[in-house]
Scaffold this motif. Structure first.
Motif, PDB file in Angstrom:
ATOM      1  N   VAL A   1      -5.770  -4.108   1.511  1.00  0.00           N
ATOM      2  CA  VAL A   1      -5.964  -2.312   0.881  1.00  0.00           C
ATOM      3  C   VAL A   1      -5.144  -1.801   0.915  1.00  0.00           C
ATOM      4  O   VAL A   1      -4.775  -0.994   1.642  1.00  0.00           O
ATOM      5  CB  VAL A   1      -7.493  -2.614   2.083  1.00  0.00           C
ATOM      6  N   ASP A   2      -5.031  -1.088  -0.272  1.00  0.00           N
ATOM      7  CA  ASP A   2      -3.701   0.069  -0.885  1.00  0.00           C
ATOM      8  C   ASP A   2      -2.375   0.069  -0.133  1.00  0.00           C
ATOM      9  O   ASP A   2      -2.066   0.611   0.810  1.00  0.00           O
ATOM     10  CB  ASP A   2      -4.532   1.731   0.157  1.00  0.00           C
TER      11      ASP A   2
ATOM     12  N   SER B   1      -9.715 -11.220  14.189  1.00  0.00           N
ATOM     13  CA  SER B   1      -9.122 -12.579  13.604  1.00  0.00           C
ATOM     14  C   SER B   1      -8.643 -12.606  11.739  1.00  0.00           C
ATOM     15  O   SER B   1      -8.253 -13.535  11.535  1.00  0.00           O
ATOM     16  CB  SER B   1      -9.838 -13.745  14.089  1.00  0.00           C
ATOM     17  N   TRP B   2      -9.363 -11.373  11.330  1.00  0.00           N
ATOM     18  CA  TRP B   2      -9.121 -12.243   9.787  1.00  0.00           C
ATOM     19  C   TRP B   2      -8.756 -10.952   9.053  1.00  0.00           C
ATOM     20  O   TRP B   2      -8.482 -10.709   7.510  1.00  0.00           O
ATOM     21  CB  TRP B   2     -10.267 -12.740   8.629  1.00  0.00           C
ATOM     22  N   ILE B   3      -8.631  -9.496   9.088  1.00  0.00           N
ATOM     23  CA  ILE B   3      -8.031  -9.110   8.664  1.00  0.00           C
ATOM     24  C   ILE B   3      -6.762  -7.707   9.874  1.00  0.00           C
ATOM     25  O   ILE B   3      -7.362  -7.529  10.957  1.00  0.00           O
ATOM     26  CB  ILE B   3      -9.255  -7.257   8.602  1.00  0.00           C
ATOM     27  N   ARG B   4      -6.074  -7.740   8.913  1.00  0.00           N
ATOM     28  CA  ARG B   4      -4.931  -7.130  10.485  1.00  0.00           C
ATOM     29  C   ARG B   4      -3.680  -6.342   9.404  1.00  0.00           C
ATOM     30  O   ARG B   4      -3.860  -5.880   8.405  1.00  0.00           O
ATOM     31  CB  ARG B   4      -3.945  -8.317  10.955  1.00  0.00           C
ATOM     32  N   THR B   5      -2.359  -5.399  11.209  1.00  0.00           N
ATOM     33  CA  THR B   5      -1.488  -4.635   9.376  1.00  0.00           C
ATOM     34  C   THR B   5      -0.511  -5.474   8.587  1.00  0.00           C
ATOM     35  O   THR B   5       0.109  -6.316   9.727  1.00  0.00           O
ATOM     36  CB  THR B   5      -1.222  -3.209   9.994  1.00  0.00           C
TER      37      THR B   5
ATOM     38  N   CYS C   1      -5.770  -8.629   4.272  1.00  0.00           N
ATOM     39  CA  CYS C   1      -7.445  -9.537   4.448  1.00  0.00           C
ATOM     40  C   CYS C   1      -7.262 -10.739   4.423  1.00  0.00           C
ATOM     41  O   CYS C   1      -6.756 -11.448   3.401  1.00  0.00           O
ATOM     42  CB  CYS C   1      -9.005  -9.057   3.956  1.00  0.00           C
ATOM     43  N   GLU C   2      -6.785 -11.907   5.850  1.00  0.00           N
ATOM     44  CA  GLU C   2      -6.154 -13.212   4.856  1.00  0.00           C
ATOM     45  C   GLU C   2      -7.677 -13.977   4.439  1.00  0.00           C
ATOM     46  O   GLU C   2      -7.138 -14.510   3.554  1.00  0.00           O
ATOM     47  CB  GLU C   2      -6.461 -13.469   6.398  1.00  0.00           C
ATOM     48  N   PRO C   3      -8.506 -14.241   5.260  1.00  0.00           N
ATOM     49  CA  PRO C   3      -9.213 -15.166   4.447  1.00  0.00           C
ATOM     50  C   PRO C   3      -9.511 -14.507   2.617  1.00  0.00           C
ATOM     51  O   PRO C   3     -10.188 -15.213   2.034  1.00  0.00           O
ATOM     52  CB  PRO C   3     -10.938 -15.086   5.338  1.00  0.00           C
TER      53      PRO C   3
END
Ligand SMILES: [Zn+2]
Ligand SMILES: [Zn+2]
Length: 339
Positions: free
Chosen positions: A28-29, A10-14, A21-23
């Motif tokens: 990342v990279d 619910s808070w990290i996605r591609t 990372c939404e919040p």
């Protein structure tokens, strides 16, 4: 994870730019320039130029500056291993990944839920960088460059002994070893020194800058010499390091009857060595092999794993068979470093 903690998905996605990372409002990279990036390590498929703000280890920032100059990012923030950095609503810590100098896993905590992004990593000791630290988490996002059971890297000492044996066997020839400029070059030198080899090692010009950068961080590499201005005679019985792309260059004509070697995890695949005309394949990898990958999944104890890039299917299958939720992300833009 406490029952009230948000589920990682619910808070990290591609996104098309990579893991987001939404919040924390960072990638990342990321594979495209973004407003805020956390960079795991200096290899060019992970550390790209042009981001607004970058958070990384001091070593990774030095590598990015060395390679990109002004384009390394508008604002570069260094974090020590283990230091907690608040980014938006999350806390980020960088922990050693054991891959190359400055390489890190990104540990991201949000309201009692923890995600670890491994970046590239390996588990065996490397004299040129801090060793991988296991961090328990809810979601472990792992690479899988060598994610097939056939990939089992032999001990480094075994491969170094193969090289030194060949040097003793052919004192009139030169040994030309292909190494990636960032990480493999310096590690191979350090492994040779650990094995007691204290002769000067000769470096192709393209390897000198990053090797000096390693030395500036206190990595002892012994006597090193550039290849310039020497006669053929001077290279007899010597070890010369060059980037893989330079192994077949005109440049090599100055070397006396070189034994061509290449240090790479891919040398485990005999056809690859043959196709590239490698006489002495050295299976030395900066990535976890199958046993290291599966051991790491067992140790971090995450209920869920995502596999970013590499040979994903077998590792996903391994995770599922262990009762984990497992998913292949098939992120594009990552692969063999610097090739
Ligand atoms: Zn890498
Ligand atoms: Zn990579």
């Amino acid at each position: 994870m406490p029952a009230t903690a948000p589920r990682p998905e619910s808070w990290i996605r591609t996104t098309p730019s990579g893991l987001y990372c939404e919040p924390g409002d960072f990638h990342v990279d990321p594979v495209q320039p973004v407003a805020r990036a956390v960079i795991t390590h200096g290899h060019s498929d992970h550390a790209r130029p042009g981001h607004e703000r970058v958070l990384a280890t001091q070593e990774t920032i030095a590598i990015m500056r060395h390679r990109y100059g002004e384009d390394a990012g508008r604002s570069l923030q260094a974090a020590r291993y283990g230091e907690e950095v608040r980014v938006g609503e999350v806390s980020v810590r960088l922990l050693p990944a054991g891959h190359i100098l400055g390489s890190a896993q990104a540990v991201i905590d949000y309201r009692g839920s923890r995600v670890v992004v491994s970046g590239d990593y390996k588990r065996r000791p490397d004299p040129t960088c801090a060793g991988f630290e296991v961090q328990s988490c809810d979601l472990f996002i792992t690479e899988a460059t060598f994610g097939l059971p056939v990939f089992r890297h032999p001990p480094d000492s075994h491969e170094i002994e193969k090289l030194l044996h060949s040097v003793r066997l052919y004192p009139e020839r030169c040994h030309l070893v292909g190494v990636y400029a960032l990480g493999k070059c310096q590690r191979l030198i350090a492994l040779l020194r650990e094995a007691g080899y204290d002769e000067p090692i000769y470096l192709h010009g393209a390897l000198i800058g990053l090797t000096e950068l390693y030395q500036s961080f206190g990595i002892a590499l012994g006597p090193l010499l550039p290849c310039t201005g020497l006669t053929q005679e001077a290279f007899r019985g010597r070890i010369v390091l060059a980037p893989p792309a330079a192994l077949a260059d005109r440049w090599t004509r100055r070397l006396p009857d070189p034994v061509t070697a290449l240090a790479s995890g891919w040398m485990r695949v005999k056809q690859r060595a043959k196709a590239r005309g490698i006489e002495l394949p050295l299976v030395i990898s900066d990535h976890a092999d199958w046993d290291e990958l599966t051991r790491t999944l067992d140790e971090v104890g995450a209920a869920e794993i995502w596999v970013t890039h590499g040979r994903e299917e077998a590792l996903v299958h391994y995770g599922t068979s262990r009762g984990l939720k497992a998913r292949a992300l098939a992120l594009s833009g990552f692969g063999e470093e610097e090739e």
